[in-house]
Motif scaffolding. Structure first.
Motif, PDB file in Angstrom:
ATOM      1  N   GLY A  73      -9.205  -7.542   7.895  1.00  0.00           N
ATOM      2  CA  GLY A  73      -9.894  -7.763   9.145  1.00  0.00           C
ATOM      3  C   GLY A  73      -9.321  -8.851  10.029  1.00  0.00           C
ATOM      4  N   PHE A  74      -8.371  -9.666   9.519  1.00  0.00           N
ATOM      5  CA  PHE A  74      -7.911 -10.809  10.311  1.00  0.00           C
ATOM      6  C   PHE A  74      -6.471 -11.125   9.954  1.00  0.00           C
ATOM      7  CE2 PHE A  74      -7.301 -15.325  11.105  1.00  0.00           C
ATOM      8  CZ  PHE A  74      -7.869 -15.488  12.355  1.00  0.00           C
ATOM      9  N   PRO A  75      -5.637 -11.508  10.907  1.00  0.00           N
ATOM     10  CA  PRO A  75      -5.924 -11.668  12.337  1.00  0.00           C
ATOM     11  C   PRO A  75      -5.926 -10.345  13.111  1.00  0.00           C
ATOM     12  CG  PRO A  75      -3.653 -12.243  11.902  1.00  0.00           C
ATOM     13  CD  PRO A  75      -4.281 -11.967  10.571  1.00  0.00           C
ATOM     14  N   LYS A  76      -5.457  -9.254  12.480  1.00  0.00           N
ATOM     15  CA  LYS A  76      -5.562  -7.927  13.072  1.00  0.00           C
ATOM     16  C   LYS A  76      -6.006  -6.966  11.977  1.00  0.00           C
ATOM     17  CE  LYS A  76      -2.054  -8.544  16.665  1.00  0.00           C
ATOM     18  NZ  LYS A  76      -0.812  -8.014  17.292  1.00  0.00           N
ATOM     19  N   PRO A  77      -6.773  -5.926  12.331  1.00  0.00           N
ATOM     20  CA  PRO A  77      -7.229  -4.987  11.306  1.00  0.00           C
ATOM     21  C   PRO A  77      -6.090  -4.134  10.778  1.00  0.00           C
ATOM     22  CG  PRO A  77      -7.828  -4.208  13.484  1.00  0.00           C
ATOM     23  CD  PRO A  77      -7.252  -5.579  13.682  1.00  0.00           C
ATOM     24  N   SER A  78      -6.146  -3.829   9.496  1.00  0.00           N
ATOM     25  CA  SER A  78      -5.113  -3.002   8.879  1.00  0.00           C
ATOM     26  C   SER A  78      -5.685  -2.342   7.637  1.00  0.00           C
ATOM     27  CB  SER A  78      -3.896  -3.855   8.497  1.00  0.00           C
ATOM     28  OG  SER A  78      -2.921  -3.083   7.831  1.00  0.00           O
ATOM     29  N   LEU A  79      -5.337  -1.074   7.420  1.00  0.00           N
ATOM     30  CA  LEU A  79      -5.762  -0.386   6.209  1.00  0.00           C
ATOM     31  C   LEU A  79      -4.901  -0.829   5.038  1.00  0.00           C
ATOM     32  CD1 LEU A  79      -6.277   3.242   7.573  1.00  0.00           C
ATOM     33  CD2 LEU A  79      -8.020   1.530   7.097  1.00  0.00           C
ATOM     34  N   GLY A  80      -5.537  -1.049   3.883  1.00  0.00           N
ATOM     35  CA  GLY A  80      -4.802  -1.432   2.684  1.00  0.00           C
ATOM     36  C   GLY A  80      -4.346  -0.231   1.891  1.00  0.00           C
ATOM     37  N   PHE A  81      -3.334  -0.420   1.054  1.00  0.00           N
ATOM     38  CA  PHE A  81      -2.943   0.626   0.113  1.00  0.00           C
ATOM     39  C   PHE A  81      -4.085   0.848  -0.887  1.00  0.00           C
ATOM     40  CE2 PHE A  81       1.536  -0.859   0.972  1.00  0.00           C
ATOM     41  CZ  PHE A  81       1.950   0.311   1.591  1.00  0.00           C
ATOM     42  N   PRO A  82      -4.391   2.088  -1.228  1.00  0.00           N
ATOM     43  CA  PRO A  82      -5.385   2.309  -2.281  1.00  0.00           C
ATOM     44  C   PRO A  82      -4.929   1.666  -3.592  1.00  0.00           C
ATOM     45  CG  PRO A  82      -4.907   4.353  -1.105  1.00  0.00           C
ATOM     46  CD  PRO A  82      -3.882   3.359  -0.664  1.00  0.00           C
ATOM     47  N   LYS A  83      -5.901   1.238  -4.370  1.00  0.00           N
ATOM     48  CA  LYS A  83      -5.641   0.615  -5.664  1.00  0.00           C
ATOM     49  C   LYS A  83      -6.251   1.465  -6.775  1.00  0.00           C
ATOM     50  CE  LYS A  83      -4.350  -3.197  -3.455  1.00  0.00           C
ATOM     51  NZ  LYS A  83      -4.447  -2.634  -2.097  1.00  0.00           N
ATOM     52  N   ARG A  84      -5.579   1.527  -7.903  1.00  0.00           N
ATOM     53  CA  ARG A  84      -6.152   2.168  -9.074  1.00  0.00           C
ATOM     54  C   ARG A  84      -7.186   1.228  -9.686  1.00  0.00           C
ATOM     55  NH1 ARG A  84      -4.381   2.182 -14.432  1.00  0.00           N
ATOM     56  NH2 ARG A  84      -2.655   0.845 -13.755  1.00  0.00           N
ATOM     57  N   ALA A  95      -8.113  -4.444  -9.918  1.00  0.00           N
ATOM     58  CA  ALA A  95      -7.423  -3.560  -8.986  1.00  0.00           C
ATOM     59  C   ALA A  95      -5.975  -3.445  -9.427  1.00  0.00           C
ATOM     60  CB  ALA A  95      -7.505  -4.109  -7.565  1.00  0.00           C
ATOM     61  N   GLY A  96      -5.498  -2.208  -9.595  1.00  0.00           N
ATOM     62  CA  GLY A  96      -4.169  -1.993 -10.131  1.00  0.00           C
ATOM     63  C   GLY A  96      -3.266  -1.212  -9.185  1.00  0.00           C
ATOM     64  N   TYR A  97      -1.980  -1.266  -9.487  1.00  0.00           N
ATOM     65  CA  TYR A  97      -0.970  -0.548  -8.716  1.00  0.00           C
ATOM     66  C   TYR A  97      -1.181   0.955  -8.868  1.00  0.00           C
ATOM     67  CZ  TYR A  97       3.704   1.048  -7.312  1.00  0.00           C
ATOM     68  OH  TYR A  97       4.763   1.690  -6.705  1.00  0.00           O
ATOM     69  N   TRP A  98      -1.137   1.677  -7.745  1.00  0.00           N
ATOM     70  CA  TRP A  98      -1.314   3.127  -7.740  1.00  0.00           C
ATOM     71  C   TRP A  98       0.031   3.776  -7.467  1.00  0.00           C
ATOM     72  CZ3 TRP A  98      -2.989   6.667  -3.283  1.00  0.00           C
ATOM     73  CH2 TRP A  98      -3.348   7.939  -3.776  1.00  0.00           C
ATOM     74  N   ASP A  99       0.497   4.593  -8.419  1.00  0.00           N
ATOM     75  CA  ASP A  99       1.835   5.167  -8.339  1.00  0.00           C
ATOM     76  C   ASP A  99       2.058   6.029  -7.097  1.00  0.00           C
ATOM     77  OD1 ASP A  99       2.592   3.967 -10.703  1.00  0.00           O
ATOM     78  OD2 ASP A  99       2.108   5.709 -11.945  1.00  0.00           O
ATOM     79  N   ASP A 100       0.986   6.601  -6.559  1.00  0.00           N
ATOM     80  CA  ASP A 100       1.164   7.508  -5.427  1.00  0.00           C
ATOM     81  C   ASP A 100       1.609   6.804  -4.148  1.00  0.00           C
ATOM     82  OD1 ASP A 100       0.475   9.593  -7.060  1.00  0.00           O
ATOM     83  OD2 ASP A 100      -0.995  10.450  -5.688  1.00  0.00           O
ATOM     84  N   VAL A 101       1.556   5.469  -4.100  1.00  0.00           N
ATOM     85  CA  VAL A 101       2.102   4.796  -2.920  1.00  0.00           C
ATOM     86  C   VAL A 101       3.599   5.044  -2.812  1.00  0.00           C
ATOM     87  CG1 VAL A 101       0.328   3.004  -2.980  1.00  0.00           C
ATOM     88  CG2 VAL A 101       2.533   2.580  -4.072  1.00  0.00           C
TER      89      VAL A 101
END
Length: 292
Positions: A73-84, A95-101
């Motif tokens: 949410g700050f300083p600009k909004p951004s979507l995060g990578f999904p987490k396993r 929260a873990g690394y998701w191979d599909d990234v």
């Protein structure tokens, strides 16, 4: 799950972070409860009074997996990578690394590890390319930081194995330059063995180089232990995983948007091995207005 972030609200400390905000969790034997709150229950977020980093998280099912969705949410909004979503034997969540990234991987980047330069005028360390895709650094005193000569794409996924058999600190920098005392810098992750913490910060170059901390995790990296580091930087967004578990997520809109890859050792010896770099697909609608 519940999320909390407020500039004027109450911040809580956990065993691993101070002044946290983000998404927290409680555990129970049934949906109706009763619930208990684990001591270290920050699932995704940040510490050190950071503003709105990873502060909204939700669980979703995808192809039979439980994934953690979140955004910044700050300083600009951004979507995060999904987490396993990782459940440990004692029931605690991580929260873990998701191979599909890795579906965002483009070409493999040849970084030419044999060509590098130390960032300060006086040579402090001794560095050499080792084996296949490796670097070894030694410093008898102080911090030695090298930058690869080749400038890399702005959006990359870096993976490597790191072992410090005697160093007090090691680090990796991205989008960095060796210009002195710049206000707009690259980003860095540091394993601080001397003080027992992981650090996200800004690399600073003067007569020597160092990393100015922004956020700390009070979990001690260990000597003679090999860590797998996954560092992803994409547009205004950076993430760091250690051994497949999430450590840092930050919006870096006020950092440099391009630059070089660097490696750091402080007072001792460190090995960076099996270094792999992939270019990532850029955002379909990239953020504009890089800082100057």
């Amino acid at each position: 799950l519940w999320s909390d972030s407020s500039e004027t609200g109450i911040r809580c400390d956990t065993p691993s972070r101070c002044g946290t905000q983000g998404t927290y969790y409680a555990i129970g034997d049934s949906y109706e409860g009763p619930y208990t709150i684990p001591e270290d229950n920050l699932l995704i977020g940040s510490g050190d009074l950071s503003s709105c980093q990873s502060y909204v998280g939700r669980i979703t099912s995808f192809n039979g997996e439980q994934l953690l969705y979140h955004h910044q949410g700050f300083p600009k909004p951004s979507l995060g990578f999904p987490k396993r979503l990782v459940q440990e034997p004692d029931g605690l969540l991580k929260a873990g690394y998701w191979d599909d990234v890795e579906k965002l991987h483009g070409r493999t980047v040849d970084a030419d590890l044999g060509k590098f330069q130390e960032t300060c005028d006086t040579q402090i360390g001794q560095w050499s390319a080792t084996g296949q895709n490796g670097l070894a650094g030694i410093s008898d005193y102080g911090t030695s930081l090298i930058q690869l000569s080749k400038e890399l794409p702005a959006d990359i996924h870096l993976r490597c194995k790191v072992t410090a058999d005697s160093a007090s600190r090691w680090g990796i920098t991205v989008r960095d330059r060796d210009r002195r005392l710049e206000e707009i810098t690259g980003a860095a992750v540091v394993g601080d063995l001397k003080h027992g913490r992981w650090i996200f910060g800004r690399p600073v170059h003067n007569w020597t180089s160092f990393v100015r901390p922004i956020e700390h995790i009070y979990q001690a990296p260990r000597k003679n232990q090999c860590y797998r580091v996954d560092l992803l930087v994409r547009d205004i967004y950076i993430e760091v995983y250690i051994d497949g578990l999430w450590r840092f997520t930050r919006v870096i809109a006020d950092f440099r948007r391009e630059g070089k890859l660097g490696f750091m050792v402080d007072t001792g010896r460190v090995k960076f091995e099996s270094i792999q770099i992939w270019e990532l697909e850029p955002f379909e609608h990239p953020f504009k207005g890089a800082p100057e």
